[in-house]
Design a protein around this motif. Structure first.
Motif, PDB file in Angstrom:
ATOM      1  N   ARG A 468       4.474   7.439  -4.722  1.00 62.72           N
ATOM      2  CA  ARG A 468       4.180   6.387  -3.746  1.00 62.72           C
ATOM      3  C   ARG A 468       5.207   6.386  -2.610  1.00 62.72           C
ATOM      4  NH1 ARG A 468       1.222   1.670  -3.876  1.00 62.72           N
ATOM      5  NH2 ARG A 468       0.668   2.044  -6.067  1.00 62.72           N
ATOM      6  N   HIS A 472       4.053   6.937   1.303  1.00 59.77           N
ATOM      7  CA  HIS A 472       4.248   5.961   2.382  1.00 59.77           C
ATOM      8  C   HIS A 472       5.153   6.519   3.485  1.00 59.77           C
ATOM      9  CE1 HIS A 472       2.051   2.485   0.886  1.00 59.77           C
ATOM     10  NE2 HIS A 472       2.480   2.785  -0.357  1.00 59.77           N
ATOM     11  N   ILE A 475       2.829   8.471   5.551  1.00 62.05           N
ATOM     12  CA  ILE A 475       2.031   7.535   6.351  1.00 62.05           C
ATOM     13  C   ILE A 475       2.823   7.076   7.565  1.00 62.05           C
ATOM     14  CG2 ILE A 475       1.109   5.168   6.370  1.00 62.05           C
ATOM     15  CD1 ILE A 475      -0.822   7.064   5.143  1.00 62.05           C
ATOM     16  N   ARG A 591      -1.330   3.196   8.875  1.00 60.21           N
ATOM     17  CA  ARG A 591      -1.208   2.113   7.895  1.00 60.21           C
ATOM     18  C   ARG A 591      -2.506   1.318   7.795  1.00 60.21           C
ATOM     19  NH1 ARG A 591       3.795   2.192  10.527  1.00 60.21           N
ATOM     20  NH2 ARG A 591       5.589   2.589   9.139  1.00 60.21           N
TER      21      ARG A 591
END
Length: 617
Positions: A468, A472, A475, A591
């Motif tokens: 994760r 992110h 991202i 996002r």
């Protein structure tokens, strides 16, 4: 308890010579012989009768001593060659003196002291053998040291020529032509002999030790003086004539004995002293020339004024010689210290675990420390003249080859890559270096460990997919890319009814299913540009860079089809389906796209599972 053993140290050479029985015997012979000739108790016929037999005995001592040195186990090849020549010469001297003994047996007058033709032939032949060994001995000096050798040799030879003229040739000026020629030949031989000894002493790798060399020089010098006594005519003072021949012969017989003693001391204490980088022989020759000149002036007479000038010149010369010798000693100490520092530096470089490389302005290697063999597999000489940048990884070239610190990959001899941490210092302005000094240490293992830690911090331990945190970060990178209008696709993937597998078959089966699902997800995207992540449990996500809505939807369909294929785990055939949500838009809205894809995924679940849904459709 081990008893303490005191290390024995060799005595000084003069003390060792005085303790040697052979040297003691020769010293006793010299003292008794000098007294015998200086204060003769017996008549002249008795002195003459014993003169040549004594010479024969001394010749035998010289021959045996020289042969002993020749056979010494520690003697080098040049030393053996020289002392073999000396032994041969002593044998020739013995034969010649025996012939002269026989010829003079019936003539116990001063006439029997004069060498006959046969005797002279053997003497000249005997002198020629070691003389040839001396003249053919190689000179080890090179460059400016060779020039220094010839200047020092010229100084000694000039002094020798002055002595020979003063004490040998000048005495026969105006005498019979035969006597002049004979003295001229002997003078030439003496001069050549002086040169041979000087060459051996100054030319490097002398075949005799310092004290033995000094004894030989004294013996030759006294022989030259002896030849000049009474112009080789023994009629004026036969006792003095015999004494002047006897003493040099005893000294020459002591020369091989001194050599043997010094060699024995060198074998027991080879490190007891350091060899001087300069020789005092030329200065001793200059002072001896002054002494001979003063003796001659004292005999010929000078005014008080002239004596003041002569003594003043001698004093000035002594001061200058003392100052120069002091400078030589200081230079010798400096050279020794520099040599010690160089040895220490070489030892540090030779045994350092770090690699040191020096490159010139063209990047060519001019020095490589031995650590390169352990670090990169190359011998130091293999890299001399090579361009160091040719060994660097192409991706690391922009940071390498300049001053400062950098890390990069260098090709090992076996073809692998090793990570090096390099600190480079530009010393092109230093004349002793003239290059870029690079000190490097191998950080391959440390780098691999760091990369392993980084991988474990950013990847899922079970599937090897991005976790994760890394997802992110990707991202955020997509949201902050310069080309914000470039389309990015985000897929949210969730396995349908995965909880049933864990509850009925166990987590170990579920883990196998997750690993298989991860492999199939990787096979559905582009390697290197797209990112597949496990967000937790049975939740996955995919980032598609530089895509279109149609391509993103096609990828989602491939994922649904791939995950629908049955999975066999421990004999269980399991059908795992997945619901996929797709969102596509500008990278700057990554996002927002993630939230939209997640919502689309739940829409796919509500519509029947095992399907895909596109956000906004």
């Amino acid at each position: 308890m081990v008893p303490h053993t005191r290390r024995r140290t060799a005595p000084p050479v003069p003390m060792a010579l005085l303790r040697d029985r052979g040297m003691q015997a020769l010293l006793a012979v010299a003292v008794l012989g000098a007294a015998w000739y200086a204060w003769p108790v017996a008549g002249l016929p008795v002195l003459i009768a014993g003169y040549w037999p004594i010479q024969v005995a001394l010749d035998v001592v010289l021959a045996l001593g020289s042969w002993r040195v020749h056979r010494h186990p520690d003697a080098s090849a040049p030393t053996r060659r020289f002392w073999r020549a000396m032994a041969i010469a002593a044998v020739l001297f013995t034969v010649g003196d025996l012939v002269q003994t026989v010829q003079s047996a019936n003539d116990l007058t001063v006439t029997g002291l004069v060498s006959g033709n046969v005797h002279l032939v053997f003497i000249v032949a005997g002198v020629s053998v070691p003389l040839w060994a001396m003249l053919t001995h190689p000179i080890r000096a090179t460059g400016r040291q060779r020039l220094v050798f010839w200047l020092d040799a010229a100084t000694v030879m000039t002094a020798a020529a002055g002595f020979i003229w003063s004490f040998m040739l000048s005495a026969v000026v105006g005498a019979a032509i035969s006597l002049v020629l004979l003295n001229g030949v002997l003078a030439a031989l003496m001069l050549i002999l002086f040169f041979g000894i000087t060459k051996l002493i100054l030319g490097g790798e002398a075949p005799f030790r310092p004290v033995a060399a000094g004894i030989a020089l004294v013996g030759v010098a006294l022989t030259a003086l002896g030849v000049g006594v009474d112009g080789l005519a023994a009629s004026a003072n036969p006792a003095v004539f015999m004494l002047s021949s006897f003493i040099p012969c005893v000294i020459m017989a002591a020369c091989p004995r001194a050599q043997a003693v010094e060699m024995q001391l060198a074998a027991t204490a080879p490190q007891r002293s350091r060899r001087r980088p300069f020789s005092l022989l030329p200065y001793a020759a200059a002072l001896a020339t002054y002494a001979a000149g003063l003796l001659s002036l004292a005999q010929d007479g000078l005014s008080v004024r002239s004596w003041g000038l002569v003594l003043g010149s001698l004093l000035v010369t002594l001061v200058v010689l003392g100052r120069q010798i002091t400078s030589f000693v200081d230079n010798a100490v400096l050279l020794r210290r520099l040599g010690e520092q160089e040895s220490r530096f070489r030892s540090l470089i030779q045994h350092s675990s770090d690699l040191t490389v020096i490159t010139d302005r063209r990047g060519r290697t001019t020095f490589t420390s031995p650590a390169v063999t352990r670090m990169l597999g190359y011998a130091p000489e293999e890299l001399l003249g090579t361009v160091l940048r040719d060994l660097l990884h192409p991706e690391d070239l922009p940071t390498a080859g300049t001053g400062g610190s950098w890390q990069g990959r260098v090709r090992h001899k076996d073809g692998s890559w090793r990570w090096l941490d390099v600190v480079a210092t530009d010393r092109h302005d230093d004349p002793s270096v003239r290059g870029l000094i690079s000190n490097a240490r191998d950080i391959t293992d440390a780098r691999a460990f760091q990369e392993q830690l980084h991988f474990e911090a950013t990847h899922d331990a079970l599937t090897g997919l991005a976790n994760r945190t890394l997802f992110h970060r990707r991202i955020a990178d997509a949201a902050g890319q310069p080309d914000a209008d470039a389309l990015t696709g985000v897929l949210a993937v969730d396995l349908d009814d995965f909880k049933i597998i864990n509850d009925t078959l166990g987590h170990h089966v579920g883990d196998r299913v997750l690993v298989t699902a991860a492999e199939r997800l990787r096979g559905c995207v582009r390697a290197g540009s797209d990112t597949v992540a496990r967000l937790g449990g049975d939740e996955f996500a995919v980032i598609l860079t530089g895509t279109t809505p149609a391509e993103a939807a096609a990828t989602a369909e491939r994922i649904v089809a791939a995950l629908t294929e049955p999975v066999t785990v421990e004999g269980h055939v399991l059908v795992v389906r997945a619901s996929v949500g797709v969102a596509t838009g500008p990278g700057g809205q990554a996002r927002t796209l993630l939230r939209a894809a997640d919502a689309a995924m739940y829409e796919a679940k509500r519509s029947g599972k095992g399907t895909m849904a596109v956000a906004g459709s």
